[in-house]
Design an enzyme around this catalytic site. Structure first.
Site, PDB file in Angstrom:
ATOM      1  CG  ASP A 171      36.568 -42.317 126.773  1.00  0.00           C
ATOM      2  OD1 ASP A 171      35.557 -41.850 126.217  1.00  0.00           O
ATOM      3  OD2 ASP A 171      36.565 -42.722 127.950  1.00  0.00           O
ATOM      4  CG  HIS A 254      30.713 -40.459 125.053  1.00  0.00           C
ATOM      5  ND1 HIS A 254      31.746 -39.555 124.926  1.00  0.00           N
ATOM      6  CD2 HIS A 254      31.224 -41.525 125.750  1.00  0.00           C
ATOM      7  CE1 HIS A 254      32.821 -40.048 125.537  1.00  0.00           C
ATOM      8  NE2 HIS A 254      32.536 -41.236 126.030  1.00  0.00           N
ATOM      9  CG  HIS A 257      30.579 -45.263 122.180  1.00  0.00           C
ATOM     10  ND1 HIS A 257      29.696 -45.635 123.183  1.00  0.00           N
ATOM     11  CD2 HIS A 257      31.569 -46.173 122.202  1.00  0.00           C
ATOM     12  CE1 HIS A 257      30.155 -46.729 123.775  1.00  0.00           C
ATOM     13  NE2 HIS A 257      31.295 -47.063 123.204  1.00  0.00           N
ATOM     14  CG  HIS A 271      34.147 -46.342 125.814  1.00  0.00           C
ATOM     15  ND1 HIS A 271      32.788 -46.151 125.747  1.00  0.00           N
ATOM     16  CD2 HIS A 271      34.672 -45.148 126.236  1.00  0.00           C
ATOM     17  CE1 HIS A 271      32.505 -44.912 126.114  1.00  0.00           C
ATOM     18  NE2 HIS A 271      33.626 -44.283 126.405  1.00  0.00           N
TER      19      HIS A 271
END
Ligand SMILES: [Zn+2]
Length: 366
Positions: A171, A254, A257, A271
């Site tokens: 992340d 992101h 993602h 995540h």
């Protein structure tokens, strides 16, 4: 547009930090509402209780039932009001912390956040992710303020599973690249303004810290111990990445993602693991120089973060290309942070970048 930097008012980190929680809580309140799940409560309940008592802070402890949902927030808020607590302390994983932020916001009182994992950069942010009772994504709730205090006990975090620690680095890996892209495009950040030199410097320091200390820290965590490298990575995963993303912007990594969350094959991934592959894909979209690509590929391989579709759980069959197109379309949905890139991005470009990133990853591995 104005530049905005936002962060928690106080960030505290170190070995056995929870045994000092009374001292810092006393600044905010004399009577507090403490929430944690069953497991975390049994682990830290006594230490927290002792520290609060030592500083003349009275408390009401309540178990968190496991889902950050509207019902759970209302249930806990009612108990808080009944007990006339003046601040909330949330201790645990992301859902506990998000619930604590929401409960404090309901009563307009301060909140102390203490993560027991560093698998994402959420603890410092002025944001909760709400789910339905069934655990499906409901909505983001944005608050006018970040948590008053974020207190990180590195002794507890160093005992958490290594895969969660590594996911936190995945992340954090995106922070610098997303900040760089979004600020080049002069797009507003999650803090509601333009990126500042400070925000960008934090994002850059986050990346440099990962490269400098990531591998050493991973090995130390595998041995179940904390070292200076572990301390640095905890700071990078939590503060540098958290304040970095919020005050300097998100972009393609992101959004990609979020696209991958549609595929059932990827549901077993954390995540940060999907964000790492999203980062590699963003670099392909940007046609980043070889040297930078190689640094990121090398880092991900050393950490065990995915760089191929196979590592994400996706098999090469006739349905694969259709699924990747689905991911690409979702990542370009209206309002997605991919539109913070300094050029227009289409689903076709994302589709191509994902497949090229996969091939680059395969080539790197074999
Ligand atoms: Zn993230």
């Amino acid at each position: 547009m104005l530049k905005v930097i936002q962060s928690p008012s106080k960030y505290i980190q170190g070995p056995d930090a929870l045994s000092h929680i009374g001292q810092y809580t006393k600044i905010l309140a004399d009577h507090v509402f403490v929430i944690a799940d069953n497991f975390v409560m049994s682990l830290i309940g006594d230490a927290v209780d002792n520290s609060l008592k030592e500083h003349d802070v009275t408390s009401h402890f309540e178990l968190f039932h496991g889902e950050c949902s509207q019902n759970e927030i209302l249930r806990l808020s009612a108990i808080l009001v009944e007990n006339q607590c003046q601040a909330v302390i949330g201790i645990g994983g992301g859902k506990t912390l998000d619930t604590a932020k929401a409960v404090a916001y309901e009563s307009q009182i301060p909140v102390v956040i203490s993560p027991t994992l560093v698998s994402t950069d959420a603890p410092t942010s002025a944001l909760s992710v709400l789910y339905t009772e069934l655990g499906e994504f409901d909505r983001y709730q944005v608050y006018p303020q970040n948590p008053n205090i974020v207190l990180v006990d590195t002794t507890i975090i160093s005992k958490a599973p290594v895969r969660l620690f590594v996911a936190g680095m995945g992340d954090a890996l995106a922070t610098y690249f997303e900040a760089r892209a979004s600020s080049a495009a002069h797009k507003p950040t999650m803090a509601g303004g333009l990126a500042s030199k400070t925000g960008l410097a934090l994002a850059k320091l986050c990346y440099e810290t990962l490269l400098e200390d990531g591998y050493k820290a991973k090995l130390a965590i595998e041995a179940g111990v904390s070292t200076p490298a572990v301390e640095n990575i905890i700071e990078a995963n939590t503060y540098l990445s958290g304040v970095g993303f919020e005050s300097s912007g998100l972009a393609a990594a992101h959004a990609i993602h979020n696209g991958f969350t549609l595929l059932e094959e990827c549901h077993h991934l954390y995540h940060g693991e999907k964000v790492a592959f999203g980062t590699l894909t963003q670099l392909v979209l940007e046609n980043s120089p070889n040297e930078e690509l190689e640094t990121v590929l090398d880092f991900c391989t050393q950490m065990g973060l995915p760089i191929t579709l196979e590592q994400l759980g996706l098999r090469d069959n006739e349905k694969l290309h259709k699924k990747i197109m689905q991911v690409a379309i979702a990542s370009c949905a209206e309002g997605e942070t991919i539109h913070n890139m300094p050029f227009t991005v289409t689903p076709e470009q994302v589709y191509a970048a994902i497949l090229a990133a996969d091939r680059i990853g395969q080539d790197w591995l074999y």
